[in-house]
Write an enzyme that holds these catalytic residues in place. Structure first.
Site, mmCIF file in Angstrom:
data_model
loop_
_atom_site.group_PDB
_atom_site.id
_atom_site.type_symbol
_atom_site.label_atom_id
_atom_site.label_comp_id
_atom_site.label_asym_id
_atom_site.label_seq_id
_atom_site.Cartn_x
_atom_site.Cartn_y
_atom_site.Cartn_z
ATOM 1 N N GLY A 1 0.813 -1.219 0.000
ATOM 2 C CA GLY A 1 0.000 0.000 0.000
ATOM 3 C C GLY A 1 0.840 1.259 0.000
ATOM 4 N N CYS A 2 1.954 1.204 0.699
ATOM 5 C CA CYS A 2 2.835 2.372 0.784
ATOM 6 C C CYS A 2 3.528 2.654 -0.544
ATOM 7 C CB CYS A 2 3.871 2.152 1.886
ATOM 8 S SG CYS A 2 3.152 1.781 3.494
#
EC number: 1.11.1.27
Length: 158
Positions: A48-49
């Site tokens: 996600g990052c």
């Protein structure tokens, strides 16, 4: 109690990668007299990052700075070498990659999460804030997802 709107960012030494290797920086100096967007991720190179959170700030960096923001800072409980490599891999030249290697900054803000069950240790929660001269003006913490701390959400709040 976790840091809140109206609180001051604690002054402490962390690291960034300089031209000649790791350099100590004081958070007091990073925020003094400046309008700063600070966002935190649970871990560099995580899905996600890397796919959404940091790329959003890379794409919108110019628009964010056009709203009067002096600096955009990304922090994570990762060492300075990992933060530097991740920033380079993501073309994050406009973003200060602030290494919180021991999690001291996340702990001082009381914005940690325990990910030991997943073999990740204590990490930062995912959040974004607008800081003016060291004082938090807006704090958005995501318990799940990236909606509250996305570049688009912060851009709309500026």
């Amino acid at each position: 109690m976790a840091i809140q709107t109206g609180d001051r960012i604690p002054a402490m030494e962390l690291q960034v990668m300089g031209a000649n290797g790791p350099e100590k920086v004081n958070t007091g100096d990073l925020f003094a007299g400046k309008k700063v967007v600070l966002f935190a991720v649970p871990g560099a190179f995580t899905p996600g990052c890397s796919k959404t959170h940091l790329p959003g700030y890379v794409v919108h960096a110019d628009k964010i700075k056009a709203k009067g923001v002096d600096s955009i800072i990304c922090t994570s409980v990762n060492d300075v070498f990992v933060m530097d490599a991740w920033g380079k891999a993501q073309n994050a030249e406009e973003i200060i990659m602030l290494a919180d290697g021991l999690g001291e900054f996340a702990k001082a803000l009381e914005l940690t999460q325990d990910r030991t069950a997943a073999q990740l240790g204590i990490r930062s929660q995912r959040y974004a804030m607008i800081v003016n001269d060291g004082t938090v003006e807006l704090l958005n913490v995501d318990s799940q997802g990236i909606d509250k701390s996305s570049a688009e959400t912060i851009l709309a709040a500026l």
